[in-house]
Write a protein that holds these residues in place. Structure first.
Motif, PDB file in Angstrom:
ATOM      1  N   SER A   1       0.850  -1.193   0.000  1.00  0.00           N
ATOM      2  CA  SER A   1       0.000   0.000   0.000  1.00  0.00           C
ATOM      3  C   SER A   1       0.882   1.238   0.000  1.00  0.00           C
ATOM      4  O   SER A   1       1.933   1.253   0.663  1.00  0.00           O
TER       5      SER A   1
ATOM      6  N   GLN B   1      -2.748  12.350   4.526  1.00  0.00           N
ATOM      7  CA  GLN B   1      -2.516  10.926   4.390  1.00  0.00           C
ATOM      8  C   GLN B   1      -1.659  10.392   5.532  1.00  0.00           C
ATOM      9  O   GLN B   1      -1.933   9.324   6.085  1.00  0.00           O
TER      10      GLN B   1
ATOM     11  N   TYR C   1      -2.235   7.234   8.047  1.00  0.00           N
ATOM     12  CA  TYR C   1      -1.302   6.113   8.127  1.00  0.00           C
ATOM     13  C   TYR C   1      -0.779   5.913   9.547  1.00  0.00           C
ATOM     14  O   TYR C   1      -0.493   4.785   9.950  1.00  0.00           O
TER      15      TYR C   1
ATOM     16  N   THR D   1      -1.799   3.750  -4.809  1.00  0.00           N
ATOM     17  CA  THR D   1      -2.460   4.769  -3.998  1.00  0.00           C
ATOM     18  C   THR D   1      -3.881   4.294  -3.684  1.00  0.00           C
ATOM     19  O   THR D   1      -4.180   3.107  -3.820  1.00  0.00           O
ATOM     20  N   LEU D   2      -4.756   5.183  -3.241  1.00  0.00           N
ATOM     21  CA  LEU D   2      -6.099   4.801  -2.795  1.00  0.00           C
ATOM     22  C   LEU D   2      -6.819   3.973  -3.853  1.00  0.00           C
ATOM     23  O   LEU D   2      -6.950   4.387  -4.999  1.00  0.00           O
TER      24      LEU D   2
ATOM     25  N   THR E   1      -9.822   2.121  -5.882  1.00  0.00           N
ATOM     26  CA  THR E   1     -11.218   2.368  -6.233  1.00  0.00           C
ATOM     27  C   THR E   1     -11.790   1.164  -6.976  1.00  0.00           C
ATOM     28  O   THR E   1     -11.055   0.251  -7.366  1.00  0.00           O
TER      29      THR E   1
ATOM     30  N   ASN F   1      -5.177  13.746  -3.304  1.00  0.00           N
ATOM     31  CA  ASN F   1      -5.456  12.402  -2.811  1.00  0.00           C
ATOM     32  C   ASN F   1      -5.501  11.439  -3.995  1.00  0.00           C
ATOM     33  O   ASN F   1      -6.569  11.080  -4.482  1.00  0.00           O
TER      34      ASN F   1
ATOM     35  N   LYS G   1      -5.523   8.341  -6.637  1.00  0.00           N
ATOM     36  CA  LYS G   1      -6.259   7.084  -6.612  1.00  0.00           C
ATOM     37  C   LYS G   1      -5.869   6.229  -7.804  1.00  0.00           C
ATOM     38  O   LYS G   1      -5.265   6.701  -8.767  1.00  0.00           O
TER      39      LYS G   1
ATOM     40  N   THR H   1      -0.210   4.888  -9.654  1.00  0.00           N
ATOM     41  CA  THR H   1      -1.369   5.752  -9.426  1.00  0.00           C
ATOM     42  C   THR H   1      -1.874   6.246 -10.768  1.00  0.00           C
ATOM     43  O   THR H   1      -1.166   6.183 -11.777  1.00  0.00           O
TER      44      THR H   1
END
Length: 208
Positions: free
Chosen positions: A107, A121, A125, A156-157, A159, A178, A180, A207
């Motif tokens: 991650s 972030q 974390y 990254t984040l 989805t 941010n 994703k 990302t």
């Protein structure tokens, strides 16, 4: 290619399995809940077992060319030592079975990638994800010193979006806001990395 997938019952791992099947790979999955993969029963070799068990992993690893791990803790914020125990099992089994290639999903924010995270972030974390990220970092130290041909992947984040194929990948990437990336694109990178020497013994931050 003969590929063993760990975490195939999870959303990212399932994408990896589907991609590998479509690509013509011979796919084996190790799953605690084989029934979750019933729809793939005639397309993959499903081995019932636990990714933290050396015996189970070694059995599933027989004859494999590469291992892709997409293990995760779903919505839990506790690692319960999943990643360190799985890494130990995989490393020992890989050496026992003579399998050298390992692509391991991590991650963004774990290890050195923490330095590239935003202030918001970093708070996440250090608080909610602290236990999971600490265990991931320990597992990755073991992988780096294992002597295997590893690749550690830091998306990254995540989805639920569709595959785009336009993601960025690099040892380090500039980040804004941010960032994703879809699980589908992450799976595509994991599968591609397993087939290529490009990312051997490298970190891959990915990302959109």
């Amino acid at each position: 290619m003969n590929i063993l997938i760990l975490g195939a019952t999870g959303p990212t791992g399932r994408h990896v399995a589907d991609l590998a099947i479509a690509a013509g790979d011979t796919v084996t999955v190790l799953a605690r809940r084989p029934e979750a993969l019933e729809d793939l029963a005639d397309q993959v070799n499903v081995v019932a077992g636990d990714a933290t068990s050396h015996k189970d992993v070694a059995k599933a690893m027989i004859g494999q060319d590469a291992v892709i791990s997409a293990l995760g803790r779903s919505t839990s914020v506790r690692a319960d030592d999943l990643f360190t125990r799985a890494a130990a099992a995989v490393i020992d089994a890989a050496k026992e079975q003579g399998v050298s290639r390992l692509v391991w999903l991590s991650s963004f924010g774990v290890g050195d990638t923490y330095q590239s995270a935003s202030a918001v972030q970093k708070i996440m974390y250090r608080t909610f994800l602290r236990d999971i990220y600490a265990n991931k970092e320990l597992s990755e130290k073991a992988i780096r010193s294992s002597g295997l041909d590893w690749t550690l992947v830091y998306p990254t984040l995540l989805t639920k979006g569709p595959v785009k194929g336009t993601y960025r990948a690099g040892d380090r990437l500039p980040m804004k806001g941010n960032p994703k990336i879809s699980r589908a694109d992450v799976a595509a990178f994991l599968h591609k990395a397993a087939h290529s020497p490009e990312w051997i013994n490298r970190d891959a931050v990915i990302t959109d």
